[in-house]
Design a protein around this motif. Structure first.
Motif, mmCIF file in Angstrom:
data_model
loop_
_atom_site.group_PDB
_atom_site.id
_atom_site.type_symbol
_atom_site.label_atom_id
_atom_site.label_comp_id
_atom_site.label_asym_id
_atom_site.label_seq_id
_atom_site.Cartn_x
_atom_site.Cartn_y
_atom_site.Cartn_z
ATOM 1 N N GLU A 96 -2.678 6.776 -0.710
ATOM 2 C CA GLU A 96 -3.649 7.781 -0.282
ATOM 3 C C GLU A 96 -4.641 7.179 0.704
ATOM 4 N N ASN A 98 -7.948 7.057 0.461
ATOM 5 C CA ASN A 98 -9.207 6.599 -0.113
ATOM 6 C C ASN A 98 -9.003 5.451 -1.097
ATOM 7 N N SER A 99 -9.949 4.538 -1.147
ATOM 8 C CA SER A 99 -9.915 3.446 -2.107
ATOM 9 C C SER A 99 -10.607 3.923 -3.381
ATOM 10 N N TRP A 100 -9.820 4.438 -4.304
ATOM 11 C CA TRP A 100 -10.385 5.004 -5.528
ATOM 12 C C TRP A 100 -9.718 4.344 -6.736
ATOM 13 N N GLY A 103 -13.702 2.052 -4.680
ATOM 14 C CA GLY A 103 -14.510 2.224 -3.477
ATOM 15 C C GLY A 103 -14.525 0.986 -2.615
ATOM 16 N N TYR A 120 -3.974 2.990 0.487
ATOM 17 C CA TYR A 120 -4.373 2.589 -0.856
ATOM 18 C C TYR A 120 -3.520 3.254 -1.935
ATOM 19 N N THR A 199 -9.814 12.931 3.179
ATOM 20 C CA THR A 199 -10.323 11.590 3.427
ATOM 21 C C THR A 199 -11.846 11.619 3.384
ATOM 22 N N VAL A 200 -12.435 10.718 2.618
ATOM 23 C CA VAL A 200 -13.896 10.683 2.500
ATOM 24 C C VAL A 200 -14.387 9.258 2.684
ATOM 25 N N ASN A 202 -17.180 8.209 1.232
ATOM 26 C CA ASN A 202 -17.712 7.877 -0.087
ATOM 27 C C ASN A 202 -17.043 8.795 -1.095
ATOM 28 N N PHE A 203 -16.310 8.206 -2.048
ATOM 29 C CA PHE A 203 -15.528 9.041 -2.957
ATOM 30 C C PHE A 203 -16.400 9.920 -3.834
#
Length: 273
Positions: A96, A98-100, A103, A120, A199-200, A202-203
């Protein structure tokens, strides 16, 4: 080959109206493992999955895990087997943008430059031989955070990632992937899995959008923004086998588009085969 999902609610509309019919349409053997809703946490998926694989799968049997409430399939076993064979690793995870949930800490743990467009790990879809998946789970019975100096250093400052993110299955598999990159690969190009989450930077934004929607319903700015974004995004058909709408607001919009007859033909057409 089996497709496996874990559900606490067998009547969930996404499972009942999208995931199950899509697997039927493309000829996939979907196994739904029912879990007790009370006290169930995302990390409990590993225990359910390993128990099933130990009892019901040969070590060399290829199994594909999928989330239950926000995924559906567009292509069947022949495509999946061929695509999986094209990877150098045996266990392949969805990826994906985002780094979740880590973060920016997750960014600092990465050894290599990000592979776009999906850099990620996302644990909502993965595939591999049952024996290899079981071996990874046995080798790492808990998140292997002690093997990362940065995470150990953070713990001395009372920032314990195990305590904060331990309930997340994605946290566990992210750390395992970083340690076992010869065995565990990511589908960075959406060959098998495509993730449609926004895409964000800040998650935490996604949590704020969800709170906004809960407070204001379809009049919420977050809902209108996601509705417009997803309609535009879905103009481009996916070439993957599984598509994943990996946020609560995104899957809500998908179900609304389904009810309104506004899902594109490439997506809803599979349900009508």
């Amino acid at each position: 080959m089996k497709v496996i999902t874990i559900a606490t609610d067998l009547e969930h509309p996404f499972l009942r109206r999208l995931l199950v019919p899509s697997c039927d349409a493309v000829g996939l053997n979907l196994v739904v493992l029912e879990a007790n809703k009370k006290g169930f946490r995302p990390r409990d998926k590993r225990a359910f999955l390993t128990d099933y694989l130990t009892r019901c799968a040969a070590p060399d049997e290829l199994v594909m895990f999928t989330d239950a409430y926000d995924t559906l399939f567009l292509r069947g076993e022949e495509y999946i087997l061929k695509a999986h064979a094209g990877f150098s690793q045996s266990v392949i995870f969805s990826a994906e943008p985002n780094s979740w949930p880590l973060g920016t800490i997750g960014l600092a743990l990465q050894k290599d430059l990000p592979a776009r467009p999906y850099p990620y790990l996302n644990s909502g879809g993965f595939i591999g031989p049952a024996g290899d998946i079981l071996a990874l789970c046995a080798k790492y019975p808990s998140p292997p955070s002690e093997q990362f100096p940065l995470l150990k250093q953070l713990r001395t400052h009372d920032f314990d990632t195990d305590r904060m993110y331990g309930p997340s299955d994605q946290y566990y598999w992210t750390l395992v992937h970083l340690l076992e990159s010869d065995t565990v690969g990511l589908d960075n190009s959406a060959i098998l899995f495509e993730n449609f989450t926004p895409t964000v930077a800040n998650f935490c934004e996604l949590s704020r959008w969800t709170s906004d929607f809960r407070a204001h319903g379809k009049q919420a700015a977050s809902y209108r923004r996601e509705y417009a974004r997803l309609q535009a995004r879905l103009q481009s058909p996916s070439g993957a086998a599984q598509v994943h709408f990996a946020s609560s607001l995104t899957k809500t919009v998908v179900l609304d588009l389904l009810d309104e007859g506004r899902l594109p033909s490439w997506l809803v057409g599979v349900l009508q085969r």
